[in-house]
Design a protein around this motif. Structure first.
Motif, mmCIF file in Angstrom:
data_model
loop_
_atom_site.group_PDB
_atom_site.id
_atom_site.type_symbol
_atom_site.label_atom_id
_atom_site.label_comp_id
_atom_site.label_asym_id
_atom_site.label_seq_id
_atom_site.Cartn_x
_atom_site.Cartn_y
_atom_site.Cartn_z
ATOM 1 N N ILE A 88 0.843 -1.245 -0.165
ATOM 2 C CA ILE A 88 -0.109 -0.177 -0.011
ATOM 3 C C ILE A 88 0.898 1.107 -0.088
ATOM 4 N N SER A 89 0.853 2.124 -0.837
ATOM 5 C CA SER A 89 1.396 3.391 -1.133
ATOM 6 C C SER A 89 0.573 4.228 -0.024
ATOM 7 N N PHE A 90 1.377 4.838 0.895
ATOM 8 C CA PHE A 90 0.698 5.160 2.290
ATOM 9 C C PHE A 90 0.922 6.581 2.514
ATOM 10 N N GLY A 91 -0.011 7.405 1.827
ATOM 11 C CA GLY A 91 0.117 9.033 2.293
ATOM 12 C C GLY A 91 0.635 9.521 1.003
ATOM 13 N N ASP A 92 0.457 10.954 0.903
ATOM 14 C CA ASP A 92 0.717 11.605 -0.139
ATOM 15 C C ASP A 92 2.453 11.604 -0.518
ATOM 16 N N CYS A 93 3.186 11.595 0.469
ATOM 17 C CA CYS A 93 4.517 11.519 0.130
ATOM 18 C C CYS A 93 4.801 10.326 -0.758
ATOM 19 N N ALA A 94 4.228 9.011 -0.222
ATOM 20 C CA ALA A 94 4.555 7.747 -1.246
ATOM 21 C C ALA A 94 3.954 7.927 -2.408
ATOM 22 N N VAL A 95 2.563 8.605 -2.351
ATOM 23 C CA VAL A 95 1.761 8.388 -3.701
ATOM 24 C C VAL A 95 2.305 9.522 -4.647
ATOM 25 N N THR A 96 2.872 10.628 -4.330
ATOM 26 C CA THR A 96 3.173 11.940 -5.235
ATOM 27 C C THR A 96 4.393 12.220 -5.184
ATOM 28 N N ALA A 97 5.394 11.800 -4.129
ATOM 29 C CA ALA A 97 6.508 12.588 -3.661
ATOM 30 C C ALA A 97 6.285 13.779 -2.724
ATOM 31 N N ASN A 98 5.257 14.264 -3.076
ATOM 32 C CA ASN A 98 4.749 15.488 -2.006
ATOM 33 C C ASN A 98 5.875 16.403 -1.456
ATOM 34 N N VAL A 99 6.071 16.382 -0.085
ATOM 35 C CA VAL A 99 7.004 17.641 0.353
ATOM 36 C C VAL A 99 8.366 17.110 -0.030
ATOM 37 N N PRO A 100 9.045 15.986 0.381
ATOM 38 C CA PRO A 100 10.346 15.678 -0.012
ATOM 39 C C PRO A 100 10.489 15.872 -1.593
ATOM 40 N N GLY A 101 9.603 15.571 -2.401
ATOM 41 C CA GLY A 101 9.966 15.841 -3.866
ATOM 42 C C GLY A 101 10.098 17.414 -4.176
ATOM 43 N N LEU A 102 9.747 18.549 -3.172
ATOM 44 C CA LEU A 102 9.954 19.632 -3.708
ATOM 45 C C LEU A 102 11.145 20.065 -4.146
ATOM 46 N N ARG A 103 12.485 19.219 -3.732
ATOM 47 C CA ARG A 103 13.855 19.247 -4.298
ATOM 48 C C ARG A 103 13.734 19.065 -5.615
ATOM 49 N N ASN A 104 12.702 18.378 -6.428
ATOM 50 C CA ASN A 104 12.938 18.224 -7.628
ATOM 51 C C ASN A 104 12.788 19.373 -8.421
ATOM 52 N N LEU A 105 12.426 20.323 -7.854
ATOM 53 C CA LEU A 105 12.182 21.613 -8.550
ATOM 54 C C LEU A 105 13.423 22.262 -8.910
ATOM 55 N N LEU A 106 14.584 22.048 -8.079
ATOM 56 C CA LEU A 106 15.829 22.435 -8.163
ATOM 57 C C LEU A 106 16.811 21.967 -9.615
ATOM 58 N N ASP A 107 17.405 22.713 -9.846
ATOM 59 C CA ASP A 107 18.337 22.333 -11.160
ATOM 60 C C ASP A 107 17.579 21.767 -12.252
ATOM 61 N N GLY A 108 16.352 22.326 -12.441
ATOM 62 C CA GLY A 108 15.678 21.997 -13.509
ATOM 63 C C GLY A 108 15.276 20.462 -13.347
ATOM 64 N N GLY A 109 15.402 19.790 -12.175
ATOM 65 C CA GLY A 109 15.109 18.642 -11.952
ATOM 66 C C GLY A 109 15.992 17.525 -12.401
ATOM 67 N N HIS A 110 17.066 17.888 -13.029
ATOM 68 C CA HIS A 110 18.161 16.959 -13.488
ATOM 69 C C HIS A 110 18.867 16.335 -12.259
ATOM 70 N N ASP A 111 19.644 17.010 -11.358
ATOM 71 C CA ASP A 111 20.010 16.426 -10.423
ATOM 72 C C ASP A 111 19.833 17.385 -8.993
ATOM 73 N N SER A 112 18.608 17.093 -8.454
ATOM 74 C CA SER A 112 18.435 18.069 -7.376
ATOM 75 C C SER A 112 19.314 17.480 -5.984
ATOM 76 N N ALA A 113 19.753 16.594 -5.902
ATOM 77 C CA ALA A 113 20.687 16.076 -4.988
ATOM 78 C C ALA A 113 21.747 17.171 -4.707
ATOM 79 N N LYS A 114 22.503 17.218 -5.928
ATOM 80 C CA LYS A 114 23.623 18.175 -5.590
ATOM 81 C C LYS A 114 23.064 19.274 -5.442
ATOM 82 N N ALA A 115 22.223 20.111 -6.132
ATOM 83 C CA ALA A 115 21.599 21.272 -5.898
ATOM 84 C C ALA A 115 21.242 21.649 -4.423
ATOM 85 N N VAL A 116 20.493 20.570 -3.773
ATOM 86 C CA VAL A 116 19.845 20.804 -2.225
ATOM 87 C C VAL A 116 21.042 20.754 -1.402
ATOM 88 N N LEU A 117 22.078 19.976 -1.512
ATOM 89 C CA LEU A 117 23.233 19.571 -0.776
ATOM 90 C C LEU A 117 23.845 21.073 -0.884
#
Ligand code: SF4
Length: 191
Positions: A88-117
């Motif tokens: 079961i995908s439980f809650g919006d973070c599992a279903v859509t990425a939701n709050v943790p997925g906000l970092r995907n907005l950085l760096d055009g979404g290519h490598d948000s890990a590097k950008a957020v760090l």
């Protein structure tokens, strides 16, 4: 007449990936329904009910909170799918990425890990910053934060931030009675 043996309990897991644990708090808000649940399930893996570190085999139902944001999340999600009958995908973070997925907005979404760090540890540092690289200790971030279904097939979506205790109860009750969801189209599932 010999009494029939008690019915085997379902093996239930609750899993915490990249989420705030609010979905688990909502699960605990089930209050007295937790006593009914305890008669029907064995909790075999959970951040709130067990101290088991390795995801076990032969799990019947798993509630998975949180998005998939780092390599540890990814490894656990794959184990959950391999060892669980119904995920079961439980809650919006599992279903859509939701709050943790906000970092995907950085760096055009290519490598948000590097950008957020770099943003958190270098640009906003009060003194000379340092990136938190500690292989084997700090799990490496994935380039993008992913909803659970982009990593593994899921059987049921339980949205909400968090899903209310009432909604959790309504989703779990048919499963305890042996009912299983029916697929409609490619993603939406119903009882
Ligand atoms: Fe927290 Fe909401 Fe994500 Fe659940 S869906 S882990 S409550 S942010």
């Amino acid at each position: 007449m010999t009494p029939s043996p008690p019915a085997a309990k379902l093996r239930l897991a609750t899993v915490w990936l990249a989420g705030c644990s609010g979905c688990h708090m909502s699960f605990l808000d089930l209050d007295e329904f937790l006593f009914d649940l305890a008669e029907k399930v064995d909790v075999v893996f959970s951040p709130v009910g067990t101290d088991v570190k390795i995801y076990p085999e032969n799990v019947d139902i798993a509630l998975v909170e949180g998005a998939v944001a780092n390599v540890d999340n990814l490894e656990l999600a794959l184990q959950v799918r391999e060892r669980t009958a119904l995920v079961i995908s439980f809650g919006d973070c599992a279903v859509t990425a939701n709050v943790p997925g906000l970092r995907n907005l950085l760096d055009g979404g290519h490598d948000s890990a590097k950008a957020v760090l770099e943003r958190g540890y270098l640009e906003l540092a009060d003194a000379t910053g340092q990136l938190p690289f500690a292989p084997g200790i700090v799990p490496e971030l994935l380039p993008r934060v992913l909803p659970l279904h982009e990593v593994i097939p899921v059987d049921l979506y339980l949205p909400g931030c968090p899903p209310s205790a009432e909604r959790i109860r309504e989703a779990i009750t048919p499963l305890l009675a042996g009912e299983r969801p029916v697929q409609e189209g490619s993603a939406m599932l119903r009882f």
